[in-house]
Design an enzyme around this catalytic site. Sequence first.
Site, PDB file in Angstrom:
ATOM      1  N   ARG A 132     -17.186   6.367  13.877  1.00 37.38           N
ATOM      2  CA  ARG A 132     -17.523   7.769  13.610  1.00 37.38           C
ATOM      3  C   ARG A 132     -18.971   7.937  13.186  1.00 37.38           C
ATOM      4  O   ARG A 132     -19.642   8.876  13.537  1.00 37.38           O
ATOM      5  CB  ARG A 132     -16.611   8.332  12.512  1.00 37.38           C
ATOM      6  CG  ARG A 132     -15.181   8.520  12.980  1.00 37.38           C
ATOM      7  CD  ARG A 132     -14.261   8.680  11.820  1.00 37.38           C
ATOM      8  NE  ARG A 132     -14.319   7.485  10.984  1.00 37.38           N
ATOM      9  CZ  ARG A 132     -13.761   7.381   9.796  1.00 37.38           C
ATOM     10  NH1 ARG A 132     -13.134   8.404   9.273  1.00 37.38           N
ATOM     11  NH2 ARG A 132     -13.842   6.253   9.112  1.00 37.38           N
ATOM     12  N   SER A 162      -8.234  10.500   7.672  1.00 45.41           N
ATOM     13  CA  SER A 162      -6.873  10.838   7.249  1.00 45.41           C
ATOM     14  C   SER A 162      -6.856  11.250   5.775  1.00 45.41           C
ATOM     15  O   SER A 162      -6.120  12.155   5.386  1.00 45.41           O
ATOM     16  CB  SER A 162      -5.948   9.653   7.462  1.00 45.41           C
ATOM     17  OG  SER A 162      -5.939   9.312   8.821  1.00 45.41           O
ATOM     18  N   LYS A 195       0.836  -1.219   0.000  1.00 41.83           N
ATOM     19  CA  LYS A 195       0.000   0.000   0.000  1.00 41.83           C
ATOM     20  C   LYS A 195       0.859   1.253   0.000  1.00 41.83           C
ATOM     21  O   LYS A 195       1.774   1.380   0.818  1.00 41.83           O
ATOM     22  CB  LYS A 195      -0.918  -0.030   1.237  1.00 41.83           C
ATOM     23  CG  LYS A 195      -2.014   1.009   1.138  1.00 41.83           C
ATOM     24  CD  LYS A 195      -2.948   0.932   2.322  1.00 41.83           C
ATOM     25  CE  LYS A 195      -3.828   2.160   2.398  1.00 41.83           C
ATOM     26  NZ  LYS A 195      -4.550   2.246   3.651  1.00 41.83           N
TER      27      LYS A 195
HETATM   28  N1  COA Z   1     -10.819   9.829  13.811  1.00 33.92           N
HETATM   29  C1  COA Z   1     -10.428  10.137  12.589  1.00 33.92           C
HETATM   30  N2  COA Z   1     -10.301   9.253  11.595  1.00 33.92           N
HETATM   31  C2  COA Z   1     -10.591   7.977  11.878  1.00 33.92           C
HETATM   32  C3  COA Z   1     -10.995   7.561  13.149  1.00 33.92           C
HETATM   33  C4  COA Z   1     -11.112   8.553  14.151  1.00 33.92           C
HETATM   34  N3  COA Z   1     -11.518   8.261  15.369  1.00 33.92           N
HETATM   35  N4  COA Z   1     -11.218   6.234  13.116  1.00 33.92           N
HETATM   36  C5  COA Z   1     -10.941   5.828  11.877  1.00 33.92           C
HETATM   37  N5  COA Z   1     -10.566   6.879  11.123  1.00 33.92           N
HETATM   38  C6  COA Z   1     -10.259   6.874   9.697  1.00 33.92           C
HETATM   39  C7  COA Z   1      -8.808   6.806   9.369  1.00 33.92           C
HETATM   40  O1  COA Z   1      -8.273   8.090   9.357  1.00 33.92           O
HETATM   41  C8  COA Z   1      -8.852   6.175   7.992  1.00 33.92           C
HETATM   42  O2  COA Z   1      -9.111   7.191   7.058  1.00 33.92           O
HETATM   43  P1  COA Z   1      -8.737   7.057   5.512  1.00 33.92           P
HETATM   44  O3  COA Z   1      -9.315   5.763   5.021  1.00 33.92           O
HETATM   45  O4  COA Z   1      -9.393   8.241   4.965  1.00 33.92           O
HETATM   46  O5  COA Z   1      -7.239   7.094   5.419  1.00 33.92           O
HETATM   47  C9  COA Z   1     -10.066   5.249   8.059  1.00 33.92           C
HETATM   48  O6  COA Z   1     -10.835   5.709   9.118  1.00 33.92           O
HETATM   49  C10 COA Z   1      -9.783   3.796   8.350  1.00 33.92           C
HETATM   50  O7  COA Z   1      -8.530   3.720   8.928  1.00 33.92           O
HETATM   51  P2  COA Z   1      -7.916   2.859  10.045  1.00 33.92           P
HETATM   52  O8  COA Z   1      -8.592   3.000  11.339  1.00 33.92           O
HETATM   53  O9  COA Z   1      -6.485   3.178  10.008  1.00 33.92           O
HETATM   54  O10 COA Z   1      -8.200   1.436   9.587  1.00 33.92           O
HETATM   55  P3  COA Z   1      -7.641   0.715   8.366  1.00 33.92           P
HETATM   56  O11 COA Z   1      -8.834   0.219   7.646  1.00 33.92           O
HETATM   57  O12 COA Z   1      -6.644   1.464   7.607  1.00 33.92           O
HETATM   58  O13 COA Z   1      -6.845  -0.450   9.105  1.00 33.92           O
HETATM   59  C11 COA Z   1      -6.621  -2.427  10.427  1.00 33.92           C
HETATM   60  C12 COA Z   1      -7.518  -1.384   9.817  1.00 33.92           C
HETATM   61  C13 COA Z   1      -5.166  -2.079  10.434  1.00 33.92           C
HETATM   62  C14 COA Z   1      -7.082  -2.543  11.855  1.00 33.92           C
HETATM   63  C15 COA Z   1      -6.900  -3.733   9.661  1.00 33.92           C
HETATM   64  O14 COA Z   1      -6.664  -3.530   8.283  1.00 33.92           O
HETATM   65  C16 COA Z   1      -6.060  -4.893  10.140  1.00 33.92           C
HETATM   66  O15 COA Z   1      -6.249  -5.386  11.222  1.00 33.92           O
HETATM   67  N6  COA Z   1      -5.111  -5.341   9.310  1.00 33.92           N
HETATM   68  C17 COA Z   1      -4.203  -6.442   9.642  1.00 33.92           C
HETATM   69  C18 COA Z   1      -4.508  -7.679   8.811  1.00 33.92           C
HETATM   70  C19 COA Z   1      -5.613  -8.480   9.421  1.00 33.92           C
HETATM   71  O16 COA Z   1      -5.532  -8.921  10.556  1.00 33.92           O
HETATM   72  N7  COA Z   1      -6.675  -8.681   8.635  1.00 33.92           N
HETATM   73  C20 COA Z   1      -7.830  -9.357   9.068  1.00 33.92           C
HETATM   74  C21 COA Z   1      -8.714  -8.398   9.801  1.00 33.92           C
HETATM   75  S1  COA Z   1     -10.268  -9.109  10.080  1.00 33.92           S
END
Ligand code: COA
Length: 163
Positions: free
Chosen positions: A95, A133, A44
């Site tokens: 959110r 983000s 990514k």
């Molecule tokens: N305030 C502001 N923004 C928030 C927020 C908050 N409280 N909570 C979530 N967000 C936003 C993030 O900024 C991000 O925004 P963007 O998509 O515009 O960049 C979005 O929500 C989602 O981001 P994030 O919380 O970082 O989650 P993600 O989807 O990127 O990552 C993981 C999620 C890392 C937890 C998940 O992919 C993971 O566990 N990966 C490991 C592999 C795995 O185990 N997979 C099986 C999972 S079932």
Amino acid sequence: MKKRRSAVYPGSFDPITNGHVDIIRRAGILFDEVIIAVIVKPSKKTFFRTPERISLIKNSLREFDLEKVKVVSFSGLLVNYMKEAGSEIIIRGLRAVSDFDYEFQMALMNRKLSGRVETVFLMTDAKFSYLSSSIVREIAGMGGDISALVPGCVARKMRGQIK
Ligand code: COA
């Protein structure tokens, strides 16, 4: 002796926003230790490299005077990292209703992968419900003011990088 309860708050944090800081602050009230786990996905393309995302999180925590927090990176399955960290609680922020389907699926899948893991959801403060983000990256990229959306160190770094 009472067992320390630690929780893991995973995410991309590209970059950390004030919404994330709000969740970290509130998780810190509930748990003895909060581990912020920054995901590393080599496939990514991110705006900030992993060491930059980690250092921005650490600087933000200092700015907001948040204690009991550790920042790490991880790759691979979250449940495997949870085992390594010795924690059974995942923190996620909600959110809006639109977050629900994705979060519900992830929470159930993580529980299927490891019966010991529980996901705890914290509702974001209403003033951060529209924040993400990618929105921050877009506004900063077009020269908009992000100072109310992210910690000061993030705003400065993004301004410097985009100029
Ligand atoms: N305030 C502001 N923004 C928030 C927020 C908050 N409280 N909570 C979530 N967000 C936003 C993030 O900024 C991000 O925004 P963007 O998509 O515009 O960049 C979005 O929500 C989602 O981001 P994030 O919380 O970082 O989650 P993600 O989807 O990127 O990552 C993981 C999620 C890392 C937890 C998940 O992919 C993971 O566990 N990966 C490991 C592999 C795995 O185990 N997979 C099986 C999972 S079932």
